[in-house]
Scaffold this active site. Structure first.
Site, PDB file in Angstrom:
ATOM      1  N   GLY A 139       0.817  -1.209   0.000  1.00 42.55           N
ATOM      2  CA  GLY A 139       0.000   0.000   0.000  1.00 42.55           C
ATOM      3  C   GLY A 139       0.850   1.258   0.000  1.00 42.55           C
ATOM      4  O   GLY A 139       0.528   2.250  -0.652  1.00 42.55           O
ATOM      5  N   THR A 140       1.948   1.214   0.740  1.00 45.44           N
ATOM      6  CA  THR A 140       2.832   2.386   0.807  1.00 45.44           C
ATOM      7  C   THR A 140       3.307   2.764  -0.590  1.00 45.44           C
ATOM      8  O   THR A 140       3.261   3.942  -0.980  1.00 45.44           O
ATOM      9  CB  THR A 140       4.050   2.084   1.716  1.00 45.44           C
ATOM     10  OG1 THR A 140       3.580   1.752   3.012  1.00 45.44           O
ATOM     11  CG2 THR A 140       4.996   3.274   1.793  1.00 45.44           C
ATOM     12  N   ASN A 191      -6.663   4.327   9.976  1.00 48.81           N
ATOM     13  CA  ASN A 191      -6.143   3.067  10.520  1.00 48.81           C
ATOM     14  C   ASN A 191      -6.198   3.002  12.039  1.00 48.81           C
ATOM     15  O   ASN A 191      -6.298   1.927  12.611  1.00 48.81           O
ATOM     16  CB  ASN A 191      -4.710   2.839  10.044  1.00 48.81           C
ATOM     17  CG  ASN A 191      -3.853   4.074  10.139  1.00 48.81           C
ATOM     18  OD1 ASN A 191      -4.166   5.113   9.564  1.00 48.81           O
ATOM     19  ND2 ASN A 191      -2.762   3.976  10.887  1.00 48.81           N
ATOM     20  N   GLN A 240      -7.245   0.672   4.416  1.00 46.07           N
ATOM     21  CA  GLN A 240      -7.988   0.077   5.530  1.00 46.07           C
ATOM     22  C   GLN A 240      -9.438  -0.231   5.173  1.00 46.07           C
ATOM     23  O   GLN A 240     -10.029  -1.126   5.762  1.00 46.07           O
ATOM     24  CB  GLN A 240      -7.944   0.994   6.767  1.00 46.07           C
ATOM     25  CG  GLN A 240      -6.575   1.092   7.421  1.00 46.07           C
ATOM     26  CD  GLN A 240      -6.133  -0.213   8.095  1.00 46.07           C
ATOM     27  OE1 GLN A 240      -6.915  -1.146   8.297  1.00 46.07           O
ATOM     28  NE2 GLN A 240      -4.850  -0.294   8.434  1.00 46.07           N
ATOM     29  N   SER A 263      -3.973  -2.506  -0.355  1.00 44.59           N
ATOM     30  CA  SER A 263      -2.879  -3.375   0.093  1.00 44.59           C
ATOM     31  C   SER A 263      -3.426  -4.771   0.370  1.00 44.59           C
ATOM     32  O   SER A 263      -4.430  -4.913   1.083  1.00 44.59           O
ATOM     33  CB  SER A 263      -2.285  -2.774   1.372  1.00 44.59           C
ATOM     34  OG  SER A 263      -1.376  -3.674   1.960  1.00 44.59           O
ATOM     35  N   HIS A 320      -2.323  -7.439   2.166  1.00 44.05           N
ATOM     36  CA  HIS A 320      -2.305  -8.070   3.495  1.00 44.05           C
ATOM     37  C   HIS A 320      -3.310  -7.454   4.461  1.00 44.05           C
ATOM     38  O   HIS A 320      -3.608  -8.037   5.502  1.00 44.05           O
ATOM     39  CB  HIS A 320      -0.888  -8.061   4.083  1.00 44.05           C
ATOM     40  CG  HIS A 320      -0.408  -6.743   4.596  1.00 44.05           C
ATOM     41  ND1 HIS A 320      -0.379  -6.442   5.923  1.00 44.05           N
ATOM     42  CD2 HIS A 320       0.071  -5.645   3.955  1.00 44.05           C
ATOM     43  CE1 HIS A 320       0.111  -5.212   6.090  1.00 44.05           C
ATOM     44  NE2 HIS A 320       0.388  -4.703   4.919  1.00 44.05           N
ATOM     45  N   THR A 351       9.530  -7.254 -11.898  1.00 44.90           N
ATOM     46  CA  THR A 351       8.685  -8.443 -12.071  1.00 44.90           C
ATOM     47  C   THR A 351       7.642  -8.484 -10.952  1.00 44.90           C
ATOM     48  O   THR A 351       7.986  -8.423  -9.767  1.00 44.90           O
ATOM     49  CB  THR A 351       9.559  -9.719 -12.025  1.00 44.90           C
ATOM     50  OG1 THR A 351      10.525  -9.616 -13.070  1.00 44.90           O
ATOM     51  CG2 THR A 351       8.730 -10.971 -12.201  1.00 44.90           C
ATOM     52  N   CYS A 369       2.827   0.720  11.917  1.00 47.01           N
ATOM     53  CA  CYS A 369       4.133   1.255  11.553  1.00 47.01           C
ATOM     54  C   CYS A 369       4.757   2.024  12.702  1.00 47.01           C
ATOM     55  O   CYS A 369       5.962   2.116  12.800  1.00 47.01           O
ATOM     56  CB  CYS A 369       4.010   2.163  10.342  1.00 47.01           C
ATOM     57  SG  CYS A 369       3.163   1.355   9.006  1.00 47.01           S
TER      58      CYS A 369
HETATM   59  N1  PLP Z   1      -2.239   3.358   4.463  1.00 52.35           N
HETATM   60  C1  PLP Z   1      -2.871   3.016   5.595  1.00 52.35           C
HETATM   61  C2  PLP Z   1      -4.112   3.739   6.002  1.00 52.35           C
HETATM   62  C3  PLP Z   1      -2.367   1.986   6.403  1.00 52.35           C
HETATM   63  O1  PLP Z   1      -3.000   1.653   7.538  1.00 52.35           O
HETATM   64  C4  PLP Z   1      -1.177   1.330   5.990  1.00 52.35           C
HETATM   65  C5  PLP Z   1      -0.578   0.296   6.836  1.00 52.35           C
HETATM   66  O2  PLP Z   1      -0.802   0.217   8.031  1.00 52.35           O
HETATM   67  C6  PLP Z   1      -0.592   1.718   4.771  1.00 52.35           C
HETATM   68  C7  PLP Z   1      -1.144   2.739   4.044  1.00 52.35           C
HETATM   69  C8  PLP Z   1       0.628   1.023   4.268  1.00 52.35           C
HETATM   70  O3  PLP Z   1       0.276  -0.244   3.743  1.00 52.35           O
HETATM   71  P1  PLP Z   1       1.404  -1.354   3.520  1.00 52.35           P
HETATM   72  O4  PLP Z   1       1.656  -1.982   4.839  1.00 52.35           O
HETATM   73  O5  PLP Z   1       0.795  -2.330   2.543  1.00 52.35           O
HETATM   74  O6  PLP Z   1       2.585  -0.669   2.954  1.00 52.35           O
END
Ligand code: PLP
Length: 369
Positions: free
Chosen positions: A80-81, A151, A179, A199, A201, A237, A320
């Site tokens: 997601g990041t 989150n 989320q 994302s 996971h 890839t 995080c």
């Molecule tokens: N955006 C939000 C709102 C999140 O809660 C998170 C992860 O906690 C992310 C982005 C980042 O996602 P990823 O862990 O897949 O990099």
């Protein structure tokens, strides 16, 4: 049944930290195994490459369709990041748009938009639409970054209103849907000036896949040009097992009875409030699985430690930042900074059971007594 990341009767601890990472869904596991058996690189033109490419494109179709978009609107990333950072890079800076950012955004957005104008939220965590409109009036076309659900608190943004304002001022909305996607609250489908980051996971897929879902099949300037994969929008890839599992997780999550999870969340919240907790964002729409609870005068680290010892996994703040235990910028933006040190996040996974909720409520009341 394997117990790896899958709470069952023999699990040593009850997992209540789904917003950090969701429990793997059976369909996602199955899809990952099938994809792992594909030897080919999706870019290879031979038989094995074509077989891998088919799986990749099926996953792309599933994800794009969930957002009501063309298949090629979806660009796969590693998480997601990366999807958030690609959006800021390609739709903001590269397009010459100024960037405006919601005050409660995740670090994925915050770290890549340092120096951007910050849009305040109210005490419930909702973006101040009047301030957004003022900011939009003041300059040229902008990229607005607003998450669909927070989150830490689960507070859901009024995306329709935000997207409509952006359209009025010829601006673009990037929505971090990490989320909310796969949690019953799929964001808006009709707006053509909105992109989404997701994302795998967080919905019950493997770690290692994310996606940027664009309004349509459009060129974007890549951060990693590499070998021109993803139609030149993201080199490298693609991680097929994680991507296939993300698409399967999303499909499975759409069949989930979120009302059941919300009812359990409400039951737990009631018990926590009875023990003296204050719930952040309690009066507005929130994700069905999330509770951000403040226990006055009780340090969140002590709560986490005692709950861990009692066999419950929860977190303080986001995944995080939980290792760092820094005060939450989210609660600070909600003018609740003084409560940040006493806030824990309980986020129910899709597997949650009544007896787990009851056991947690009992343990929480005992430690807070
Ligand atoms: N955006 C939000 C709102 C999140 O809660 C998170 C992860 O906690 C992310 C982005 C980042 O996602 P990823 O862990 O897949 O990099």
């Amino acid at each position: 049944m394997s117990c790896i990341n899958t709470p069952c009767a023999q699990s040593p601890a009850i997992y209540l930290d789904a917003n950090a990472t969701e429990i793997l869904r059976p369909a996602a596991r199955q899809a990952a195994i099938l994809a792992m058996e594909q030897t080919g690189n999706p870019s290879s033109v031979h038989f094995y490459g074509r077989a891998a490419r088919r799986l990749l494109e099926e996953a792309r179709k599933t994800i794009s369709a969930a957002f009501g978009r063309d298949t090629d609107a979806c660009v796969f990333t590693s998480c997601g990041t990366e999807a958030d950072v690609l959006a800021v890079h390609a739709l903001g800076c590269h397009m010459g748009r100024r960037v405006l950012v919601g005050a409660t955004e995740h670090e994925a957005i915050r770290a890549s938009t340092r120096g951007a104008e910050v849009l305040p939220v109210d005490e419930q965590g909702l973006l101040r639409l009047d301030m957004l409109e003022d900011a939009l009036k003041q300059g040229g076309p902008a990229l607005i970054c607003v998450m669909s659900a927070n989150n830490e608190t689960g507070v859901i943004s009024p995306l329709e209103d935000i997207a409509a304002l952006c359209r009025l001022y010829d601006s673009f909305l990037h929505c971090d849907a990490v989320q909310s996607c796969g949690r019953g609250a799929l964001p808006l489908q009709d707006f053509r000036n909105v992109s989404f980051a997701i994302s795998g996971h967080k919905m019950g897929g493997l770690k290692g896949a994310g996606a940027l879902v664009l309004p349509q099949d459009m060129p974007v300037s890549p951060m990693m040009p590499g070998g021109g994969q993803e139609r030149g929008r993201r080199g490298g890839t693609p991680g097929l097992p994680a991507i296939a599992s993300m698409a399967a997780a999303l499909e499975e999550s759409q069949k989930q009875n979120w009302g059941r999870i919300e009812a359990l969340r409400n039951q737990l919240e009631f018990a926590m409030r009875s023990a003296g907790a204050e719930i952040m964002g309690q009066n507005v729409a929130r994700l069905p699985n999330t509770i951000c609870a403040v226990m006055p005068k009780m340090d969140a680290r002590i709560q986490l430690m005692k709950l861990d010892m009692a066999g419950f996994c929860v977190s303080a703040g986001s995944a995080c930042s939980s290792g760092k235990m820094e005060p939450s910028h989210v609660l600070e933006a909600m003018q609740q900074k003084d409560k940040a040190g006493q806030a824990i996040r309980v986020s129910l996974p899709w597997t949650i059971r009544q007896e787990e909720v009851e056991a947690f409520a009992e343990a929480y009341c005992a430690i807070c007594r």
